[in-house]
Design an enzyme around this catalytic site. Structure first.
Site, PDB file in Angstrom:
ATOM      1  N   ARG A 318       0.766  -1.254  -0.108  1.00 40.31           N
ATOM      2  CA  ARG A 318      -0.086  -0.120   0.023  1.00 40.31           C
ATOM      3  C   ARG A 318       0.929   1.286  -0.003  1.00 40.31           C
ATOM      4  O   ARG A 318       0.538   2.109  -0.669  1.00 40.31           O
ATOM      5  CB  ARG A 318      -1.025   0.008   1.145  1.00 40.31           C
ATOM      6  CG  ARG A 318      -2.138   0.979   1.113  1.00 40.31           C
ATOM      7  CD  ARG A 318      -3.266   0.896   2.271  1.00 40.31           C
ATOM      8  NE  ARG A 318      -4.119  -0.012   1.561  1.00 40.31           N
ATOM      9  CZ  ARG A 318      -5.363   0.752   0.694  1.00 40.31           C
ATOM     10  NH1 ARG A 318      -5.413   1.720   0.672  1.00 40.31           N
ATOM     11  NH2 ARG A 318      -6.150  -0.248   0.155  1.00 40.31           N
ATOM     12  N   GLU A 738      -9.834   5.745   7.047  1.00 39.61           N
ATOM     13  CA  GLU A 738      -8.531   5.990   7.092  1.00 39.61           C
ATOM     14  C   GLU A 738      -8.195   7.423   6.241  1.00 39.61           C
ATOM     15  O   GLU A 738      -7.100   7.927   6.702  1.00 39.61           O
ATOM     16  CB  GLU A 738      -7.715   5.040   6.283  1.00 39.61           C
ATOM     17  CG  GLU A 738      -7.687   3.642   7.036  1.00 39.61           C
ATOM     18  CD  GLU A 738      -7.439   2.330   6.270  1.00 39.61           C
ATOM     19  OE1 GLU A 738      -8.066   1.871   5.345  1.00 39.61           O
ATOM     20  OE2 GLU A 738      -6.309   1.911   6.427  1.00 39.61           O
TER      21      GLU A 738
HETATM   22  N1  MTE Z   1     -12.371   5.162  14.183  1.00 29.98           N
HETATM   23  C1  MTE Z   1     -12.358   4.757  15.519  1.00 29.98           C
HETATM   24  N2  MTE Z   1     -13.344   5.700  16.194  1.00 29.98           N
HETATM   25  N3  MTE Z   1     -12.058   3.873  16.007  1.00 29.98           N
HETATM   26  C2  MTE Z   1     -11.169   3.023  15.229  1.00 29.98           C
HETATM   27  O1  MTE Z   1     -10.406   2.246  15.756  1.00 29.98           O
HETATM   28  N4  MTE Z   1     -10.017   2.649  13.016  1.00 29.98           N
HETATM   29  C3  MTE Z   1      -9.699   3.078  11.767  1.00 29.98           C
HETATM   30  C4  MTE Z   1     -11.302   3.987  11.020  1.00 29.98           C
HETATM   31  N5  MTE Z   1     -11.613   4.714  11.988  1.00 29.98           N
HETATM   32  C5  MTE Z   1     -10.794   3.344  13.702  1.00 29.98           C
HETATM   33  C6  MTE Z   1     -11.647   4.420  13.368  1.00 29.98           C
HETATM   34  C7  MTE Z   1      -9.234   2.418  10.892  1.00 29.98           C
HETATM   35  S1  MTE Z   1      -7.591   1.724  10.763  1.00 29.98           S
HETATM   36  C8  MTE Z   1     -10.122   1.789   9.769  1.00 29.98           C
HETATM   37  S2  MTE Z   1      -9.310   0.626   8.636  1.00 29.98           S
HETATM   38  C9  MTE Z   1     -11.660   1.909   9.637  1.00 29.98           C
HETATM   39  O2  MTE Z   1     -11.771   2.732  10.829  1.00 29.98           O
HETATM   40  C10 MTE Z   1     -12.262   0.766   9.695  1.00 29.98           C
HETATM   41  O3  MTE Z   1     -13.592   0.654   9.849  1.00 29.98           O
HETATM   42  P1  MTE Z   1     -14.588   0.894   8.343  1.00 29.98           P
HETATM   43  O4  MTE Z   1     -14.121  -0.001   7.438  1.00 29.98           O
HETATM   44  O5  MTE Z   1     -15.842   0.769   8.999  1.00 29.98           O
HETATM   45  O6  MTE Z   1     -14.169   2.390   7.963  1.00 29.98           O
HETATM   46 MO1  MOS Z   2      -7.347  -0.169   9.244  1.00 29.70          MO
HETATM   47  S1  MOS Z   2      -5.375   0.357   9.312  1.00 29.70           S
HETATM   48  O1  MOS Z   2      -7.035  -0.899   7.557  1.00 29.70           O
HETATM   49  O2  MOS Z   2      -7.404  -1.598  10.359  1.00 29.70           O
END
Ligand code: MTE
Ligand code: MOS
Length: 792
Positions: A318, A738
């Site tokens: 990535r 992200e």
């Molecule tokens: N937001 C919160 N509040 N807590 C989290 O742990 N993880 C992030 C993001 N936002 C996270 C977050 C990461 S690394 C990812 S990949 C995505 O949320 C995963 O959730 P989604 O695929 O439902 O967006």
């Molecule tokens: Mo998020 S780093 O892809 O869990």
């Protein structure tokens, strides 16, 4: 077609609070470790952590621990009935014979109380034969200590690109990792249930993989193990792969003792045991033509993978796919390699290598702009992708025009040009403090690079009373996935939100799930839930067409109604155009049951049109790109290097938002987390040759500085891009988890500008990452003491 005709049915698109917001703020939300008190005879687990970065274990004697009151068992390699490994790459012994990093767990003590387990762990006799350890990336590169594949992204012929260049620059850049610092540390709770099933509650982003790893440690098939994740107190990628070993230890303990086992790392254990964001080293050479357009980029990226591979290879992939960020680079050759060091196994962290790749190109542009005699924001936008252009790995950049639209919109909204002029005047008048203003773009690919992961399942039940229960394969970590999934189900069935309930994520409901990661949780699981709901709705429409027949004949005089012309809205079911002739959803469900209609469905979604060749680093790995840009303004103190973030403006593309309040929270949170990575959070390991070599020196919030309220921007304006419908994704939305993290690069670039303002223009301003006040001080000191002419 206007936007309103496209608009998704409510409650999709409504600004709703997080489904557990009230529980979160009142302390009633339950997390894995809160559930142990419900079990009888609970045992507590405590690790024995090695005091060496690299060592052979010459003796391990649990006997003294067993003499400690309350200690029930010491788990060692001898207890493993399956494979003694907790990684997917089979390079992570769960009970090691060779210690690979300082603090690694060598065995686990189970006791009646946590305190007894701790005392037992202190009593275990372990003897080590220390071995030489590699701690820094520099040491690992010098020793050629690498692990895994070394892929190259390649397009064009770089030597040709450098011939076409008017200016060629070279440089190096090493930057730091990041601790996840989720509020909830890793936790697992295991017991063997009444049917002999091993049931594990785990703070895991990837329940299926936790199930698989536990099953292979126990030496049983997957159908003997069920993993449930109620919710996590933050994951941020740190619970994508790291939880498996802890779940396996708890499960092994439960199987061996016949009692439930609870394992929750305390903060010190979590921070010393678990992996972090990968630090990177980059060596680069770049060419620009006379107009400032990049002609070629050649680079080698080396990440610090720590002691095992974990997710280091996909993280590097990535990174390689994001070194272009928003810029068209005609000739490019970038190789990635993963260093093997005696540190925690670095892992996924929000952005998953994307931030590291992007930081390299943004650092290059920030460093080179003054040498080219261009404003950094001008240099950046000159290199934007244009429609019809493709990335170096062969993916067309669809909607590339959005980059320019967002850029222009944000320059306007943030009043960029006039503030830049004000800041110049301020800086000219102020010898001891300087301000900096910067704008940076984000283009982030959505989908797992690993194509197989781009699938999801859901299970939707409609009960006879018309109430709905949904299950899906995604996990909730605070990001609001469950809120969005409730909205999707309610919208798809035409019901008010209150009619739909969501059950915890578990592997016996929806199997073979992917990690909730790569920001794709809502895209994938939303697609699966919508599919299930539409199957049910189609069956109900057939029933409703029959039930409505007498009404429509009598009142409208029509012969009948086609099932496709039955509408479901707000709990009512009616013929299109005749909302007054409605039956309640409940009535239709009742009729359907008695007509023997299946009222539940399994939904499935696979992202279409993806292909990726991992060896050649070529293909179309992403369904689409998420775009955004941010403007940051900082003020830096010339005496101390201390700074504050005066104002931030963000314009970000989430497609048609499924849930605007959730998305806003994701953008703000992601940005602040990114700013923490780039400006505050400084992981330090003991690099000396003393007895603590390899020990993590920053083990707590006292020495590891996290962003807090005082670091929040004084003015923080976040706007969602309008008219941004993304076709082919659930209700026109885009992933949001992200991408906003990388918007924080503008903070770093603003700091660079402020530091540079202490010296003459036309010089390149180097800035360390993280740009802590100390690093900023040395950067501005370099500016202040440099002679007023260009230095390469
Ligand atoms: N937001 C919160 N509040 N807590 C989290 O742990 N993880 C992030 C993001 N936002 C996270 C977050 C990461 S690394 C990812 S990949 C995505 O949320 C995963 O959730 P989604 O695929 O439902 O967006
Ligand atoms: Mo998020 S780093 O892809 O869990």
């Amino acid at each position: 077609m206007t936007r309103s005709e496209w608009a998704a049915p409510p409650p999709v698109g409504l600004p709703l609070p997080h489904e557990s917001a009230a529980l979160h703020v009142t302390g009633h939300a339950l997390y894995t470790d809160d559930l142990g008190v419900r079990l009888q005879g609970l045992l507590h687990a405590w690790p024995v952590q090695a005091p060496h970065a690299h060592a052979r274990i010459t003796r391990l004697d649990p006997a003294p621990a067993l003499a400690v009151a309350g200690v029930v068992r010491v788990l060692t390699a001898a207890d493993v009935t399956g494979e003694n490994d907790s990684g997917v790459k089979h390079d992570e012994p769960l009970f090691p014979s060779e210690v690979m990093y300082h603090g690694q767990a060598v065995c686990w003590v189970l006791a009646e109380s946590l305190e007894a387990a701790r005392l037992g762990a202190n009593a275990v006799l372990v003897e080590y034969e220390p071995l030489p350890a590699l701690i820094t990336l520099t040491e690992a590169i010098a020793a050629e200590s690498f692990q895994g594949a070394q892929p190259t992204v390649c397009r064009g012929i770089v030597s040709l690109g450098f011939q076409e260049a008017k200016h060629v620059y070279e440089g190096e850049f090493e930057f730091g990792g990041q601790e996840h610092f989720y509020l909830e540390t890793n936790a697992a709770l295991a017991h063997v249930d009444e049917s002999g099933q091993v049931f594990i509650q785990s703070s895991t982003q990837h329940p299926t993989e936790t199930q698989e790893i536990t099953a292979h440690v126990l030496g049983v098939p997957s159908n003997h193990v069920t993993v449930q994740c109620l919710r996590m107190g933050g994951g941020f990628g740190g619970k994508e792969m790291q939880p498996h070993g802890y779940a396996a230890v708890a499960a092994l303990g439960a199987v061996i003792t016949g009692r439930p086992v609870r394992l929750r790392l305390n903060r010190t254990q979590d921070i010393t045991l678990t992996g972090k964001r990968h630090p990177f080293h980059a060596k680069w050479k770049v060419g620009f033509d006379e107009a400032g357009k990049i002609t070629a980029l050649e680079a080698t990226l080396t990440s610090d993978g720590g002691w095992s591979l974990d997710l280091s290879e996909p993280v590097m992939a990535r990174a390689l796919c994001h070194i272009d960020n928003a810029y068209y680079i005609p000739h490019l050759e970038v190789t990635g390699r993963v260093a093997k060091t005696n540190k925690t196994s670095q892992t996924a962290f929000r952005g998953f290598g994307g931030p590291q790749g992007m930081l390299v190109i943004e650092d290059i542009l920030g460093r080179c702009a003054p040498l080219l005699g261009l404003e950094p924001h001008d240099l950046r936008q000159r290199n934007f992708y244009q429609p019809e252009q493709a990335t170096p790995y062969g993916q067309p950049v669809r909607h590339a025009e959005r980059l320019q639209d967002i850029w222009d919109g944000l320059l306007r909204r943030s009043d960029f040009e006039s503030r830049l002029a004000d800041i110049r005047a301020f800086n000219a008048a102020q010898p001891n403090k300087k301000r900096g203003l910067a704008i940076t773009p984000v283009k982030f690919g959505i989908s797992f690079n690993f194509t197989s992961y781009n699938q999801a399942g859901a299970l939707v039940h409609v009960y006879k009373d018309g109430s709905v229960l949904i299950n899906h394969g995604g996990t909730e970590m605070g990001q609001g996935l469950h809120t969005k999934m409730l909205q999707v189900a309610a919208a798809a069935l035409g019901l008010p939100l209150g009619c739909v309930r969501l059950a915890p994520t578990r592997t016996d409901k929806v199997p073979n799930t992917s990690a909730t990661a790569a920001s794709s949780g809502a895209d994938l699981n939303g697609g699966a839930i919508k599919d299930a709901c539409e199957q049910i709705k189609a069956r109900l429409a057939g029933v409703a067409a029959g039930s409505l027949l007498p009404l429509i004949k009598q009142k409208v005089g029509a012969l009948g109604i086609h099932p496709e012309d039955v509408r479901f809205e707000n709990g009512q079911v009616f013929p299109v155009g005749h909302p007054d002739l409605g039956l309640s959803f409940k009535q239709v469900v009742h009729d359907a049951y008695h007509l023997r209609t299946q009222l539940w469905a399994a939904g499935y979604y696979r992202t279409p049109d993806l292909h990726w060749n991992r060896e050649k680093m070529w293909g179309e790995p992403f369904k689409y790109f998420a775009y955004g840009a941010s403007v940051s303004e900082v003020e830096v103190c010339g005496f101390t290097g201390a700074y504050n973030l005066r104002r931030v403006d963000i314009l970000h593309d989430v497609g048609d938002s499924l849930s605007p309040l959730i998305d806003l929270g994701q953008i703000e949170g992601g940005f602040v987390q990114g700013a923490g990575w780039l400006t505050l959070e400084d992981l330090r390991w003991d690099e000396s040759n003393g007895p603590n070599r390899g020990r993590l020196a920053t083990q707590a919030a006292s020495t590891y500085k996290l962003p807090s309220f005082s670091e929040m921007p004084e003015v923080f304006n976040v706007t969602l891009l309008e008219r941004a419908t993304e076709s082919g994704v659930v209700y026109g939305s885009k992933a949001v988890g992200e991408p906003p993290l990388m918007l924080a690069i503008s903070v770093r670039e603003a700091l660079r500008a402020a530091c540079a303002a202490f010296g003459p223009t036309d010089r390149t301003q180097v800035l360390a990452s993280p740009a802590t006040p100390e690093a900023v001080y040395w950067a501005l000191e370099a500016a202040r003491s440099s002679v007023p002419e260009a230095t390469p």
